[in-house]
Design an enzyme around this catalytic site. Structure first.
Site, PDB file in Angstrom:
ATOM      1  N   LYS A 130       0.861  -1.187   0.000  1.00  0.00           N
ATOM      2  CA  LYS A 130       0.000   0.000   0.000  1.00  0.00           C
ATOM      3  C   LYS A 130       0.885   1.220   0.000  1.00  0.00           C
ATOM      4  O   LYS A 130       1.849   1.299   0.782  1.00  0.00           O
ATOM      5  CB  LYS A 130      -0.878  -0.037   1.265  1.00  0.00           C
ATOM      6  CG  LYS A 130      -1.784   1.151   1.461  1.00  0.00           C
ATOM      7  CD  LYS A 130      -3.177   0.867   0.924  1.00  0.00           C
ATOM      8  CE  LYS A 130      -3.968   2.114   0.617  1.00  0.00           C
ATOM      9  NZ  LYS A 130      -3.699   2.692  -0.719  1.00  0.00           N
TER      10      LYS A 130
ATOM     11  N   LYS B 152       5.730   3.183   8.163  1.00  0.00           N
ATOM     12  CA  LYS B 152       4.571   4.041   8.423  1.00  0.00           C
ATOM     13  C   LYS B 152       3.286   3.216   8.512  1.00  0.00           C
ATOM     14  O   LYS B 152       2.484   3.373   9.427  1.00  0.00           O
ATOM     15  CB  LYS B 152       4.457   5.039   7.270  1.00  0.00           C
ATOM     16  CG  LYS B 152       3.305   6.002   7.365  1.00  0.00           C
ATOM     17  CD  LYS B 152       3.170   6.852   6.114  1.00  0.00           C
ATOM     18  CE  LYS B 152       4.517   7.318   5.606  1.00  0.00           C
ATOM     19  NZ  LYS B 152       4.436   8.392   4.621  1.00  0.00           N
TER      20      LYS B 152
ATOM     21  N   LYS C 259       5.288   1.869  -3.238  1.00  0.00           N
ATOM     22  CA  LYS C 259       5.197   3.230  -3.786  1.00  0.00           C
ATOM     23  C   LYS C 259       5.450   3.133  -5.282  1.00  0.00           C
ATOM     24  O   LYS C 259       6.135   2.217  -5.738  1.00  0.00           O
ATOM     25  CB  LYS C 259       6.260   4.126  -3.146  1.00  0.00           C
ATOM     26  CG  LYS C 259       5.966   5.603  -3.255  1.00  0.00           C
ATOM     27  CD  LYS C 259       5.068   6.104  -2.150  1.00  0.00           C
ATOM     28  CE  LYS C 259       4.629   7.526  -2.376  1.00  0.00           C
ATOM     29  NZ  LYS C 259       3.895   8.085  -1.226  1.00  0.00           N
TER      30      LYS C 259
ATOM     31  N   GLY D  49      -2.915   8.247  -4.066  1.00  0.00           N
ATOM     32  CA  GLY D  49      -2.319   9.457  -4.644  1.00  0.00           C
ATOM     33  C   GLY D  49      -1.044   9.857  -3.916  1.00  0.00           C
ATOM     34  O   GLY D  49      -0.696   9.317  -2.874  1.00  0.00           O
ATOM     35  N   ASP D  50      -0.347  10.810  -4.477  1.00  0.00           N
ATOM     36  CA  ASP D  50       0.813  11.457  -3.853  1.00  0.00           C
ATOM     37  C   ASP D  50       1.023  12.729  -4.667  1.00  0.00           C
ATOM     38  O   ASP D  50       0.067  13.216  -5.309  1.00  0.00           O
ATOM     39  CB  ASP D  50       2.054  10.527  -3.891  1.00  0.00           C
ATOM     40  CG  ASP D  50       3.212  11.036  -3.038  1.00  0.00           C
ATOM     41  OD1 ASP D  50       3.134  10.926  -1.811  1.00  0.00           O
ATOM     42  OD2 ASP D  50       4.190  11.578  -3.592  1.00  0.00           O
TER      43      ASP D  50
ATOM     44  N   THR E  36      -4.229  13.378   5.614  1.00  0.00           N
ATOM     45  CA  THR E  36      -2.780  13.506   5.860  1.00  0.00           C
ATOM     46  C   THR E  36      -2.477  14.816   6.583  1.00  0.00           C
ATOM     47  O   THR E  36      -1.760  14.843   7.594  1.00  0.00           O
ATOM     48  CB  THR E  36      -1.986  13.423   4.544  1.00  0.00           C
ATOM     49  OG1 THR E  36      -2.390  12.246   3.850  1.00  0.00           O
ATOM     50  CG2 THR E  36      -0.498  13.375   4.790  1.00  0.00           C
TER      51      THR E  36
ATOM     52  N   ASN F  48      -2.269  19.118  -1.445  1.00  0.00           N
ATOM     53  CA  ASN F  48      -3.227  18.395  -0.625  1.00  0.00           C
ATOM     54  C   ASN F  48      -2.868  18.399   0.857  1.00  0.00           C
ATOM     55  O   ASN F  48      -3.698  18.747   1.712  1.00  0.00           O
ATOM     56  CB  ASN F  48      -3.290  16.967  -1.191  1.00  0.00           C
ATOM     57  CG  ASN F  48      -4.205  16.091  -0.393  1.00  0.00           C
ATOM     58  OD1 ASN F  48      -3.750  15.258   0.375  1.00  0.00           O
ATOM     59  ND2 ASN F  48      -5.485  16.305  -0.517  1.00  0.00           N
TER      60      ASN F  48
ATOM     61  N   SER G 210      -6.830   5.595   4.114  1.00  0.00           N
ATOM     62  CA  SER G 210      -6.845   4.703   2.942  1.00  0.00           C
ATOM     63  C   SER G 210      -7.101   3.261   3.382  1.00  0.00           C
ATOM     64  O   SER G 210      -7.830   2.517   2.715  1.00  0.00           O
ATOM     65  CB  SER G 210      -5.505   4.753   2.206  1.00  0.00           C
ATOM     66  OG  SER G 210      -5.476   5.806   1.289  1.00  0.00           O
TER      67      SER G 210
HETATM   68  P1  NDP Z   1       0.604  17.913  -4.025  1.00  0.00           P
HETATM   69  O1  NDP Z   1       1.048  17.609  -5.406  1.00  0.00           O
HETATM   70  O2  NDP Z   1      -0.830  18.087  -3.743  1.00  0.00           O
HETATM   71  O3  NDP Z   1       1.359  19.239  -3.488  1.00  0.00           O
HETATM   72  C1  NDP Z   1       2.734  19.319  -3.427  1.00  0.00           C
HETATM   73  C2  NDP Z   1       3.105  20.722  -3.000  1.00  0.00           C
HETATM   74  O4  NDP Z   1       4.497  20.798  -2.792  1.00  0.00           O
HETATM   75  C3  NDP Z   1       2.787  21.773  -4.052  1.00  0.00           C
HETATM   76  O5  NDP Z   1       2.524  22.997  -3.423  1.00  0.00           O
HETATM   77  C4  NDP Z   1       4.083  21.838  -4.853  1.00  0.00           C
HETATM   78  O6  NDP Z   1       4.288  23.071  -5.534  1.00  0.00           O
HETATM   79  C5  NDP Z   1       5.106  21.687  -3.753  1.00  0.00           C
HETATM   80  N1  NDP Z   1       6.301  21.040  -4.268  1.00  0.00           N
HETATM   81  C6  NDP Z   1       6.402  19.839  -4.882  1.00  0.00           C
HETATM   82  N2  NDP Z   1       7.668  19.596  -5.251  1.00  0.00           N
HETATM   83  C7  NDP Z   1       8.382  20.676  -4.843  1.00  0.00           C
HETATM   84  C8  NDP Z   1       9.751  21.046  -4.927  1.00  0.00           C
HETATM   85  N3  NDP Z   1      10.646  20.223  -5.491  1.00  0.00           N
HETATM   86  N4  NDP Z   1      10.132  22.233  -4.380  1.00  0.00           N
HETATM   87  C9  NDP Z   1       9.225  23.069  -3.806  1.00  0.00           C
HETATM   88  N5  NDP Z   1       7.910  22.780  -3.717  1.00  0.00           N
HETATM   89  C10 NDP Z   1       7.508  21.605  -4.217  1.00  0.00           C
HETATM   90  O7  NDP Z   1       1.235  16.762  -3.104  1.00  0.00           O
HETATM   91  P2  NDP Z   1       0.800  16.298  -1.656  1.00  0.00           P
HETATM   92  O8  NDP Z   1       0.350  17.466  -0.863  1.00  0.00           O
HETATM   93  O9  NDP Z   1      -0.088  15.136  -1.809  1.00  0.00           O
HETATM   94  O10 NDP Z   1       2.171  15.737  -1.079  1.00  0.00           O
HETATM   95  C11 NDP Z   1       3.118  16.574  -0.411  1.00  0.00           C
HETATM   96  C12 NDP Z   1       4.066  15.727   0.408  1.00  0.00           C
HETATM   97  O11 NDP Z   1       3.312  14.939   1.347  1.00  0.00           O
HETATM   98  C13 NDP Z   1       4.910  14.711  -0.383  1.00  0.00           C
HETATM   99  O12 NDP Z   1       6.142  14.541   0.270  1.00  0.00           O
HETATM  100  C14 NDP Z   1       4.095  13.416  -0.247  1.00  0.00           C
HETATM  101  O13 NDP Z   1       4.887  12.264  -0.438  1.00  0.00           O
HETATM  102  C15 NDP Z   1       3.620  13.558   1.186  1.00  0.00           C
HETATM  103  N6  NDP Z   1       2.465  12.744   1.526  1.00  0.00           N
HETATM  104  C16 NDP Z   1       1.272  12.886   0.879  1.00  0.00           C
HETATM  105  C17 NDP Z   1       0.183  12.123   1.236  1.00  0.00           C
HETATM  106  C18 NDP Z   1      -1.164  12.348   0.646  1.00  0.00           C
HETATM  107  O14 NDP Z   1      -2.132  11.799   1.201  1.00  0.00           O
HETATM  108  N7  NDP Z   1      -1.329  13.116  -0.398  1.00  0.00           N
HETATM  109  C19 NDP Z   1       0.304  11.072   2.256  1.00  0.00           C
HETATM  110  C20 NDP Z   1       1.574  11.055   2.958  1.00  0.00           C
HETATM  111  C21 NDP Z   1       2.604  11.845   2.557  1.00  0.00           C
HETATM  112  P3  NDP Z   1       3.791  23.231  -7.064  1.00  0.00           P
HETATM  113  O15 NDP Z   1       2.304  23.350  -7.003  1.00  0.00           O
HETATM  114  O16 NDP Z   1       4.491  24.442  -7.527  1.00  0.00           O
HETATM  115  O17 NDP Z   1       4.251  21.977  -7.769  1.00  0.00           O
END
Ligand code: NDP
Length: 449
Positions: A94, A118, A130, A169-170, A213, A244, A382
């Site tokens: 997962k 986790k 992943k 998603g991620d 999250t 997100n 999830s």
């Molecule tokens: P999203 O795609 O919804 O958002 C990512 C955010 O981070 C955006 O604001 C994006 O900016 C910014 N970002 C991405 N890459 C970079 C970078 N290299 N430098 C600066 N800013 C960056 O992703 P999520 O919110 O889903 O995920 C964010 C983090 O949380 C990740 O590490 C993910 O693995 C982790 N996570 C997510 C989960 C989930 O349920 N969604 C669960 C557990 C962990 P821009 O819009 O400009 O791209």
């Protein structure tokens, strides 16, 4: 002469780096865990003799495939798809799918490894995996996204299923992408099963999955503050990201009395000293999730600071929630946070702080919730979505809110129990050990496989 613990860690790490050359993010994630686990197993010969940590750091299986699709101009495009199935000792694999041009095998291996610990910490029966692609969804039309998702799933569906591997998603994969992928999975298999989570509510999705999250990372923060006799009330909260995780972390931090003073995206950060209130947050949600615009529009709309190309860690805050991506907090950033009086960090993103930054937090003895504990709320919900799909039921929002809150409290307890060092709680050590024990004991039961 017997090797010291430090020598054992070094030897383990040398072997890992030799077998996985150039995979720096994977090396980093494993080193962080090995630093807790190798000292812990010193007096547990079975874990050592059965090479549990070595086996955990060798994925069960990795699938790499070509993804061809046609863009709107009729050009043929080629991307690479991946699924890393790290470990299924305690349940089906997962973990999310990431679509971002920076995706490499190293990043997905680090994420799948972390996910294994986790998922174990949540207390639910889920293994770790992943996947994703180097596809860049930015600037693509809806039709291009659909064609890419369909092509990606045409191959991936051979390797997933409700009892095998259940992606979610991620970064770059939200409700729209999951919808397209689930549609293609269903078409190809002629099955309506819970083979993906994060689905729309109309077709088996769970309430509060989107929020889980970010909410969970704030619950973890709140639990740590409460355990230390403190609270979120009136605290200045610096958050990075505006996706997100970040948006819902901002919402929950506000609800619990915090004042959110920053958000960011890959173009820079905004600083709003008055705090991002409900109205401003709705503007941000619309900007980032509906209009898919850049964050400087917020600064123009509300007359606040915009720091182009900068992360928000120089902003004065009491607590920090890195919620964007890996390695977004350097040692220098961590020192700046500490100098400015930051007392707690809860990691919404995966591995957002570089190892030297983590060492600085621990040395300063601030409250630090590592990502594998702090952001486990998403995968926990999830897991609940998987149960709802199997039982063909759907829980009410209040039930799920309670379940999430309780799961995060339990995670806090497990970390605290295993991470106590005098009157300081080392949540990093606690999370690594608590996550490890359950998976390790299941692996021992299976023998050498
Ligand atoms: P999203 O795609 O919804 O958002 C990512 C955010 O981070 C955006 O604001 C994006 O900016 C910014 N970002 C991405 N890459 C970079 C970078 N290299 N430098 C600066 N800013 C960056 O992703 P999520 O919110 O889903 O995920 C964010 C983090 O949380 C990740 O590490 C993910 O693995 C982790 N996570 C997510 C989960 C989930 O349920 N969604 C669960 C557990 C962990 P821009 O819009 O400009 O791209």
């Amino acid at each position: 002469m017997a090797q010291s613990v430090e020598e054992q860690i070094q030897q383990f790490q040398n072997g890992l780096e030799r077998r996985n050359p150039g995979e720096t993010e994977f090396h980093q994630a494993v080193a962080e865990v090995a630093g807790s686990i190798i000292p812990f197993i010193q007096d547990k010969p079975l874990y050592r003799e059965m090479r549990i940590l070595e086996r955990l750091a060798e994925p069960d299986r990795i699938i790499i495939f070509r993804v061809c699709w046609e863009d709107d101009a009729g050009n043929t495009r080629v991307n690479r798809g991946y699924r890393v199935q790290n470990n299924n000792a305690i349940g089906p694999y997962k973990g999310g799918l990431r679509f971002h041009p920076s995706v490499t095998l190293s990043i997905l291996k680090f994420l799948a490894f972390e996910q294994t610990f986790k998922n174990s910490l949540t207390g639910l029966p889920m293994g770790g995996g992943k996947g994703g692609s180097d596809f860049n969804p930015k600037g693509k039309s809806d039709n291009e996204i659909m064609r890419f998702c369909q092509s990606f799933m045409t191959e991936l569906r051979r390797h997933i299923g409700p009892d095998i591997d259940v992606p979610a998603g991620d970064i770059g994969v939200g409700a729209r992408e999951i919808g397209y992928m689930f549609g293609q999975y269903k078409r190809l298999t002629n099955e309506f099963t819970g083979s993906l989570t994060g689905k729309g509510l109309e077709f088996g999705g769970s309430l509060i999955r989107t929020e889980a999250t970010g909410y969970g990372a704030v619950y973890m923060l709140d639990n740590m503050l409460q355990a230390a006799g403190n609270s979120l009330d009136g605290k200045r909260v610096a958050i990075s990201g505006s996706g997100n995780v970040a948006l819902y972390a901002a919402e929950k931090a506000r609800h619990l009395g915090g004042k959110v003073v920053s958000l960011s995206d890959s173009s820079g950060s905004i600083y709003d000293p008055e705090g991002i209130d409900e109205e401003k947050l709705s503007y941000m949600v619309d900007l980032k999730t509906v209009r898919r615009g850049r964050i400087d529009e917020y600064a123009k709309e509300f007359g606040t600071e915009f720091y182009a190309g900068k992360r928000p860690w120089h902003i004065q805050c009491d607590v920090a929630l890195p919620c964007a991506t890996q390695n977004e907090v350097s040692l220098k950033d961590a020192k700046t946070l500490l100098k400015n009086g930051c007392i707690a960090v809860s990691e919404g993103a995966n591995m957002p702080t570089e190892q030297a930054g983590i060492d600085a937090y621990l040395e300063a003895k601030i409250l630090f919730a590592p990502s594998k504990a702090a952001n486990a709320g998403g995968v926990a919900v999830s897991g609940l979505e998987m149960s709802q799909n199997s039982a063909r039921i759907s829980w009410k929002e209040e039930e799920l809110q309670d379940l999430l809150r309780n799961i995060m409290s339990d995670i806090h307890e497990r970390c605290a129990e295993n991470g106590r060092e005098g009157d300081y709680i080392n949540y990093l050590r606690g999370a690594n050990i608590a996550g490890f024990i359950k998976v390790a004991d299941a692996m021992l039961a299976f023998g050498i496989v």
